[in-house]
Design a protein around this motif. Sequence first.
Motif, PDB file in Angstrom:
ATOM      1  N   ASP A   1      -6.212  19.711  39.277  1.00 14.81           N
ATOM      2  CA  ASP A   1      -5.663  18.668  38.418  1.00 14.81           C
ATOM      3  C   ASP A   1      -4.189  18.404  38.742  1.00 14.81           C
ATOM      4  O   ASP A   1      -3.739  17.262  38.676  1.00 14.81           O
ATOM      5  CB  ASP A   1      -5.781  19.063  36.939  1.00 14.81           C
ATOM      6  CG  ASP A   1      -7.223  19.195  36.479  1.00 14.81           C
ATOM      7  OD1 ASP A   1      -8.064  18.386  36.916  1.00 14.81           O
ATOM      8  OD2 ASP A   1      -7.502  20.108  35.675  1.00 14.81           O
ATOM      9  N   TYR A   2      -3.453  19.471  39.074  1.00 13.13           N
ATOM     10  CA  TYR A   2      -2.008  19.351  39.295  1.00 13.13           C
ATOM     11  C   TYR A   2      -1.567  20.199  40.480  1.00 13.13           C
ATOM     12  O   TYR A   2      -2.105  21.286  40.720  1.00 13.13           O
ATOM     13  CB  TYR A   2      -1.222  19.830  38.064  1.00 13.13           C
ATOM     14  CG  TYR A   2      -1.427  18.958  36.857  1.00 13.13           C
ATOM     15  CD1 TYR A   2      -0.585  17.887  36.603  1.00 13.13           C
ATOM     16  CD2 TYR A   2      -2.472  19.206  35.964  1.00 13.13           C
ATOM     17  CE1 TYR A   2      -0.773  17.076  35.500  1.00 13.13           C
ATOM     18  CE2 TYR A   2      -2.670  18.407  34.857  1.00 13.13           C
ATOM     19  CZ  TYR A   2      -1.815  17.334  34.630  1.00 13.13           C
ATOM     20  OH  TYR A   2      -2.014  16.540  33.541  1.00 13.13           O
ATOM     21  N   VAL A   3      -0.550  19.697  41.175  1.00  9.95           N
ATOM     22  CA  VAL A   3       0.156  20.468  42.189  1.00  9.95           C
ATOM     23  C   VAL A   3       1.567  20.677  41.652  1.00  9.95           C
ATOM     24  O   VAL A   3       2.272  19.704  41.341  1.00  9.95           O
ATOM     25  CB  VAL A   3       0.215  19.742  43.555  1.00  9.95           C
ATOM     26  CG1 VAL A   3       1.083  20.517  44.541  1.00  9.95           C
ATOM     27  CG2 VAL A   3      -1.189  19.540  44.113  1.00  9.95           C
ATOM     28  N   VAL A   4       1.965  21.920  41.521  1.00 12.36           N
ATOM     29  CA  VAL A   4       3.296  22.263  41.037  1.00 12.36           C
ATOM     30  C   VAL A   4       4.125  22.645  42.253  1.00 12.36           C
ATOM     31  O   VAL A   4       3.761  23.561  42.988  1.00 12.36           O
ATOM     32  CB  VAL A   4       3.247  23.426  40.019  1.00 12.36           C
ATOM     33  CG1 VAL A   4       4.652  23.813  39.569  1.00 12.36           C
ATOM     34  CG2 VAL A   4       2.370  23.060  38.830  1.00 12.36           C
ATOM     35  N   VAL A   5       5.220  21.926  42.457  1.00 11.66           N
ATOM     36  CA  VAL A   5       6.088  22.202  43.601  1.00 11.66           C
ATOM     37  C   VAL A   5       7.277  23.006  43.111  1.00 11.66           C
ATOM     38  O   VAL A   5       8.079  22.524  42.309  1.00 11.66           O
ATOM     39  CB  VAL A   5       6.550  20.898  44.281  1.00 11.66           C
ATOM     40  CG1 VAL A   5       7.464  21.213  45.459  1.00 11.66           C
ATOM     41  CG2 VAL A   5       5.346  20.089  44.733  1.00 11.66           C
ATOM     42  N   GLY A   6       7.373  24.245  43.572  1.00  5.21           N
ATOM     43  CA  GLY A   6       8.462  25.137  43.174  1.00  5.21           C
ATOM     44  C   GLY A   6       7.956  26.229  42.258  1.00  5.21           C
ATOM     45  O   GLY A   6       7.063  26.004  41.426  1.00  5.21           O
ATOM     46  N   SER A   7       8.518  27.405  42.431  1.00  4.82           N
ATOM     47  CA  SER A   7       8.047  28.549  41.639  1.00  4.82           C
ATOM     48  C   SER A   7       9.196  29.267  40.944  1.00  4.82           C
ATOM     49  O   SER A   7       9.194  30.483  40.819  1.00  4.82           O
ATOM     50  CB  SER A   7       7.265  29.526  42.527  1.00  4.82           C
ATOM     51  OG  SER A   7       8.086  29.998  43.576  1.00  4.82           O
TER      52      SER A   7
ATOM     53  N   THR B   1       9.788  29.389  48.330  1.00  7.00           N
ATOM     54  CA  THR B   1      10.650  30.367  47.647  1.00  7.00           C
ATOM     55  C   THR B   1      12.069  30.424  48.210  1.00  7.00           C
ATOM     56  O   THR B   1      12.770  31.410  48.018  1.00  7.00           O
ATOM     57  CB  THR B   1      10.020  31.783  47.607  1.00  7.00           C
ATOM     58  OG1 THR B   1       9.937  32.311  48.915  1.00  7.00           O
ATOM     59  CG2 THR B   1       8.656  31.773  46.942  1.00  7.00           C
ATOM     60  N   SER B   2      12.505  29.363  48.886  1.00  7.47           N
ATOM     61  CA  SER B   2      13.862  29.368  49.445  1.00  7.47           C
ATOM     62  C   SER B   2      14.914  29.099  48.379  1.00  7.47           C
ATOM     63  O   SER B   2      16.058  29.519  48.521  1.00  7.47           O
ATOM     64  CB  SER B   2      13.984  28.320  50.555  1.00  7.47           C
ATOM     65  OG  SER B   2      13.852  27.015  50.014  1.00  7.47           O
ATOM     66  N   GLN B   3      14.540  28.404  47.319  1.00  5.59           N
ATOM     67  CA  GLN B   3      15.487  28.101  46.245  1.00  5.59           C
ATOM     68  C   GLN B   3      15.503  29.275  45.262  1.00  5.59           C
ATOM     69  O   GLN B   3      14.455  29.693  44.786  1.00  5.59           O
ATOM     70  CB  GLN B   3      15.093  26.807  45.533  1.00  5.59           C
ATOM     71  CG  GLN B   3      15.023  25.607  46.454  1.00  5.59           C
ATOM     72  CD  GLN B   3      16.350  25.307  47.121  1.00  5.59           C
ATOM     73  OE1 GLN B   3      17.384  25.285  46.476  1.00  5.59           O
ATOM     74  NE2 GLN B   3      16.316  25.104  48.430  1.00  5.59           N
TER      75      GLN B   3
END
Length: 170
Positions: free
Chosen positions: A4-10, A34-36
Amino acid sequence: MSVDYVVVGSGLAGLMLCEQLRARGKSFLVVSNTSQQASIVASGLYNPVVLKRFNMAWEADRHVPVAFSAYNKLEHYLGINVDDQRPIYRIFNSIEEQNNWFLAADKPKLKQFLVPKIIENKNPNIRVPFGYGEVKFTGRVDTKLLLEAYRNDLKSKDLFLEESFDYSKL
C-alpha cells in the motif's frame, strides 16, 4: 512485491509513519540507505518548556502524552527500553528568575510541567545561590537503540530495503 505504501527513510519520522500504517493494517516497505543520521544526532532529548523565557514549547501539552504513549508501545512491541524519563533542573541566576518561575508555574498550560518550589543546592562543589526549578515530563529517548531495533524488526519481516531510493522506478 505489492504494498500500500513505500516509506522512504528510516529515521524517527519514518518509524512513526510505519507505526501508524501498521496500526491501520496497511502494508508497507521501507527503503533507506541509512546515510542520514539526523534522528541519532539529535540525541533524543525532550523538554516541554523553553527554559530561557519559561514558555511552553509549541503544543507540548498535546505532544507529550502522544509521544509517551508512542514510545511506550514501541518499547513493548520491540521488547526494549528506550525512554529514560527524568526531570530537568533549571538553575536560577537571580531572585527575579525565581519570581518568573513561580509566575510561569501558575499559568494553566505550564502547571503540569513546572514544579512550583525552589530546590536548594546541596552540593558544595556547585555554586547555585538561587536554587533550581524542576521541569517534569522530560528525558531522553535512546534513538540509536530504537532505530536499530526497529530496522532489525523490519528486516526480519522482509519490509526493509537498505538502498538508495530511485524515484524513476516508481
